[in-house]
Motif scaffolding. Sequence first.
Motif, PDB file in Angstrom:
ATOM      1  N   LYS A 223       0.840  -1.196   0.000  1.00  0.00           N
ATOM      2  CA  LYS A 223       0.000   0.000   0.000  1.00  0.00           C
ATOM      3  C   LYS A 223       0.878   1.249   0.000  1.00  0.00           C
ATOM      4  N   VAL A 224       0.349   2.331  -0.587  1.00  0.00           N
ATOM      5  CA  VAL A 224       0.981   3.647  -0.520  1.00  0.00           C
ATOM      6  C   VAL A 224       0.116   4.517   0.379  1.00  0.00           C
ATOM      7  N   TYR A 225       0.736   5.069   1.436  1.00  0.00           N
ATOM      8  CA  TYR A 225       0.008   5.895   2.393  1.00  0.00           C
ATOM      9  C   TYR A 225       0.275   7.372   2.114  1.00  0.00           C
ATOM     10  N   THR A 226      -0.788   8.168   2.053  1.00  0.00           N
ATOM     11  CA  THR A 226      -0.656   9.600   1.790  1.00  0.00           C
ATOM     12  C   THR A 226      -1.480  10.392   2.798  1.00  0.00           C
ATOM     13  N   LEU A 227      -1.084  11.657   2.971  1.00  0.00           N
ATOM     14  CA  LEU A 227      -1.807  12.575   3.852  1.00  0.00           C
ATOM     15  C   LEU A 227      -2.524  13.603   2.991  1.00  0.00           C
ATOM     16  N   LEU A 228      -3.824  13.765   3.238  1.00  0.00           N
ATOM     17  CA  LEU A 228      -4.634  14.697   2.457  1.00  0.00           C
ATOM     18  C   LEU A 228      -5.166  15.790   3.369  1.00  0.00           C
ATOM     19  N   LEU A 229      -5.183  17.019   2.866  1.00  0.00           N
ATOM     20  CA  LEU A 229      -5.745  18.155   3.598  1.00  0.00           C
ATOM     21  C   LEU A 229      -7.000  18.631   2.888  1.00  0.00           C
ATOM     22  N   LYS A 230      -8.073  18.700   3.625  1.00  0.00           N
ATOM     23  CA  LYS A 230      -9.345  19.169   3.090  1.00  0.00           C
ATOM     24  C   LYS A 230      -9.805  20.347   3.933  1.00  0.00           C
ATOM     25  N   GLY A 231     -10.079  21.467   3.300  1.00  0.00           N
ATOM     26  CA  GLY A 231     -10.419  22.657   4.058  1.00  0.00           C
ATOM     27  C   GLY A 231      -9.196  23.240   4.744  1.00  0.00           C
ATOM     28  N   LYS A 232      -9.411  23.845   5.912  1.00  0.00           N
ATOM     29  CA  LYS A 232      -8.313  24.512   6.608  1.00  0.00           C
ATOM     30  C   LYS A 232      -7.486  23.568   7.475  1.00  0.00           C
ATOM     31  N   SER A 233      -8.134  22.569   8.088  1.00  0.00           N
ATOM     32  CA  SER A 233      -7.394  21.759   9.060  1.00  0.00           C
ATOM     33  C   SER A 233      -7.933  20.345   9.203  1.00  0.00           C
ATOM     34  N   ASN A 234      -8.621  19.846   8.180  1.00  0.00           N
ATOM     35  CA  ASN A 234      -9.128  18.480   8.244  1.00  0.00           C
ATOM     36  C   ASN A 234      -8.171  17.558   7.491  1.00  0.00           C
ATOM     37  N   TYR A 235      -7.500  16.689   8.244  1.00  0.00           N
ATOM     38  CA  TYR A 235      -6.507  15.801   7.658  1.00  0.00           C
ATOM     39  C   TYR A 235      -7.095  14.398   7.468  1.00  0.00           C
ATOM     40  N   TYR A 236      -6.733  13.779   6.334  1.00  0.00           N
ATOM     41  CA  TYR A 236      -7.215  12.442   6.003  1.00  0.00           C
ATOM     42  C   TYR A 236      -6.028  11.542   5.654  1.00  0.00           C
ATOM     43  N   LEU A 237      -6.169  10.275   5.980  1.00  0.00           N
ATOM     44  CA  LEU A 237      -5.213   9.274   5.545  1.00  0.00           C
ATOM     45  C   LEU A 237      -5.797   8.589   4.314  1.00  0.00           C
ATOM     46  N   LYS A 238      -5.191   8.828   3.168  1.00  0.00           N
ATOM     47  CA  LYS A 238      -5.669   8.261   1.906  1.00  0.00           C
ATOM     48  C   LYS A 238      -4.700   7.162   1.493  1.00  0.00           C
ATOM     49  N   ILE A 239      -5.238   5.970   1.225  1.00  0.00           N
ATOM     50  CA  ILE A 239      -4.422   4.793   0.971  1.00  0.00           C
ATOM     51  C   ILE A 239      -4.671   4.276  -0.445  1.00  0.00           C
ATOM     52  N   PHE A 240      -3.569   3.891  -1.128  1.00  0.00           N
ATOM     53  CA  PHE A 240      -3.629   3.413  -2.501  1.00  0.00           C
ATOM     54  C   PHE A 240      -3.014   2.017  -2.591  1.00  0.00           C
ATOM     55  N   ASP A 241      -3.502   1.235  -3.533  1.00  0.00           N
ATOM     56  CA  ASP A 241      -2.864  -0.032  -3.861  1.00  0.00           C
ATOM     57  C   ASP A 241      -1.537   0.251  -4.554  1.00  0.00           C
ATOM     58  N   SER A 242      -0.465  -0.415  -4.131  1.00  0.00           N
ATOM     59  CA  SER A 242       0.876  -0.126  -4.661  1.00  0.00           C
ATOM     60  C   SER A 242       0.997  -0.410  -6.150  1.00  0.00           C
ATOM     61  N   LYS A 243       0.346  -1.474  -6.617  1.00  0.00           N
ATOM     62  CA  LYS A 243       0.539  -1.919  -7.996  1.00  0.00           C
ATOM     63  C   LYS A 243      -0.200  -1.034  -8.989  1.00  0.00           C
ATOM     64  N   ALA A 244      -1.480  -0.817  -8.751  1.00  0.00           N
ATOM     65  CA  ALA A 244      -2.307  -0.063  -9.691  1.00  0.00           C
ATOM     66  C   ALA A 244      -2.418   1.413  -9.334  1.00  0.00           C
ATOM     67  N   MET A 245      -1.895   1.827  -8.163  1.00  0.00           N
ATOM     68  CA  MET A 245      -2.032   3.199  -7.683  1.00  0.00           C
ATOM     69  C   MET A 245      -3.508   3.609  -7.647  1.00  0.00           C
ATOM     70  N   LYS A 246      -4.345   2.685  -7.250  1.00  0.00           N
ATOM     71  CA  LYS A 246      -5.778   2.911  -7.154  1.00  0.00           C
ATOM     72  C   LYS A 246      -6.158   3.109  -5.692  1.00  0.00           C
ATOM     73  N   GLN A 247      -6.998   4.110  -5.414  1.00  0.00           N
ATOM     74  CA  GLN A 247      -7.392   4.395  -4.042  1.00  0.00           C
ATOM     75  C   GLN A 247      -8.212   3.251  -3.464  1.00  0.00           C
ATOM     76  N   ILE A 248      -7.853   2.857  -2.216  1.00  0.00           N
ATOM     77  CA  ILE A 248      -8.596   1.778  -1.567  1.00  0.00           C
ATOM     78  C   ILE A 248      -9.167   2.199  -0.212  1.00  0.00           C
ATOM     79  N   ALA A 249      -8.740   3.343   0.328  1.00  0.00           N
ATOM     80  CA  ALA A 249      -9.301   3.805   1.603  1.00  0.00           C
ATOM     81  C   ALA A 249      -9.053   5.297   1.763  1.00  0.00           C
ATOM     82  N   ASN A 250      -9.936   5.943   2.521  1.00  0.00           N
ATOM     83  CA  ASN A 250      -9.801   7.370   2.803  1.00  0.00           C
ATOM     84  C   ASN A 250     -10.480   7.646   4.136  1.00  0.00           C
ATOM     85  N   ASN A 251      -9.691   7.857   5.198  1.00  0.00           N
ATOM     86  CA  ASN A 251     -10.234   8.019   6.544  1.00  0.00           C
ATOM     87  C   ASN A 251      -9.757   9.323   7.165  1.00  0.00           C
TER      88      ASN A 251
END
Length: 551
Positions: free
Chosen positions: A52-80
């Motif tokens: 998996k590839v783990y990324t940090l996403l910022l939405k708005g001013k201060s809402n942080y999300y952990l967005k996760i992608f499949d390593s092979k296809a670089m396809k999103q599999i989770a967003n929390n």
Amino acid sequence: MKNCLLAAVFFVLCGTFVSAQNKIDKINITYGEEITDDKGKIIKIIGEANNKVYTLLLKGKSNYYLKIFDSKAMKQIANNEIIFPEVKDKDLEFEEIVLLNDKLYAIGSVYYRKEKKYTLVGIPVSESGVLSSDVITLFESTVANSSDKGAFYFRKSPDNRMLLIMHTALFEKEDAMKYEIKFFDETLKTAFSTEDKVAYDDNKKDYQFTISDFDVNYKDDIFLVVNEGYRDKKKKEKVEKVEVHIFKKDMNYKKEVVKIDIVDEEIINCKMLATSKNTIQLTGFYSSVRENGKANKELKGVYNMTINLANNKAENVKFNEFDYATKVKLLGERRAKKGKDVKPYYNIHTIIEKNDGGLIVLSEYQMIYVGQKQGIGPLGIQPITYTTNEMIVTCLKPDGSLEWSNVVAKEQSATVTVASFNLFGVGGGGSFNVAVGLSIPLAVMGKGPEYLSVIPIYRNGVLNILFNDNVKNKGVTDIEEIKALGNYNNAVPTLFVFDDKGNITRKDPEEVVKEELVIRPGVYNRKSDNEFIIYASRKSKDKLGRMILVD
């Protein structure tokens, strides 16, 4: 929260999305599917583990999300969303998220005014992005008051297995700057900790005191460098004292100190690199000094100091003045002939350890302009313009002397609008400073500054520098002829390749593809010396990808 992409022709790999891309010789990129589920932007690629590839996403001013992608296809599999629990009835402020030996942790801080305690905690995060109920206390630092509570700074060990954290805070009444360093393993268990107050004497003329940098090497040894500078009015001298604190694992982390005294050169800044050859390299800019001991403050050149960790001796202390050719590019021929020095607008971007033991120092013109506040009270906003122009590339021999230098010609800027609160209130001020923080806060990433600057790639002894540029600059390397980037949504990638004498070969797209994704040099993860996980976007279109430098 404290302390960088491109395109080519793509083909299908296990279902990976295919489209025409701006193709550059030596660079291959594959992208995953378009990210369409929300309006946030990825501001950090945390790392890759567990397929998996783990990324940090910022939405708005201060809402942080952990967005996760499949390593092979670089396809999103989770967003929390990262929602911290309260600690002692207080909300945590997001500080960092790290991946240690395939284990993920979210880190937050909270200040307790009554107890004068600045607390840092770590919370385990599952592979699917869910925060644990466990809260691990990392720091409970005693500070003087809320305005001087300081800041936390983060470094990972070279093998990404350990986490080094430093907290610094000013104690003005005691004339001291406190630092607290802790070293954590992959379970956030403390492997080493130390705390010290470094005294200063601000009664001296032109006094400056800086905790300049800290680092950890491949042996899990830990280092801190402190700079103190002042003018001796009686002797009419400028005195610089560089002090390196060394904590070696095989010495049970007993503190050792190496001191380097310098007269009549002013240290403008100091960055540290713990090398693979069991040395510490200190480098930065210096300025000349007048006869009365006052520093000129402009940049005379680049210095280098080598500390041999086998004997803790300072070796090869060298001051390298900018050569005439470099000055002509930075100042123009007329000012260079007059012997003028370079304006102090350049910060060290990256230090690269060369195969022969020398260094490549990349220094970038950086400027932050804060515009006038608009609006009243908490609703007020103000524009901030980030400028990152030309880069000075300085190649040093193993003995610290100058081998060659050159200039990467570029002109970039981005403006963001933020709420009118202090985004830059980190460690120190006035004559006291902590110089290890990021220049661009995460709170403004995703809004433009991440398109700026460069991605340095050093492989097989060859330096490559990738950045976004104006399509009209194709083939141009002369700083006098360069055109500004303009709208970064229309930027195209370019690659500057340096030979062993510092000569530049510029590689541009063979054919520009309109409406194409633009790489974001401020958001990437280095997998190896030639492989990078990257993030590219254009307006509302976003994709994660993998970039490989081809020999």
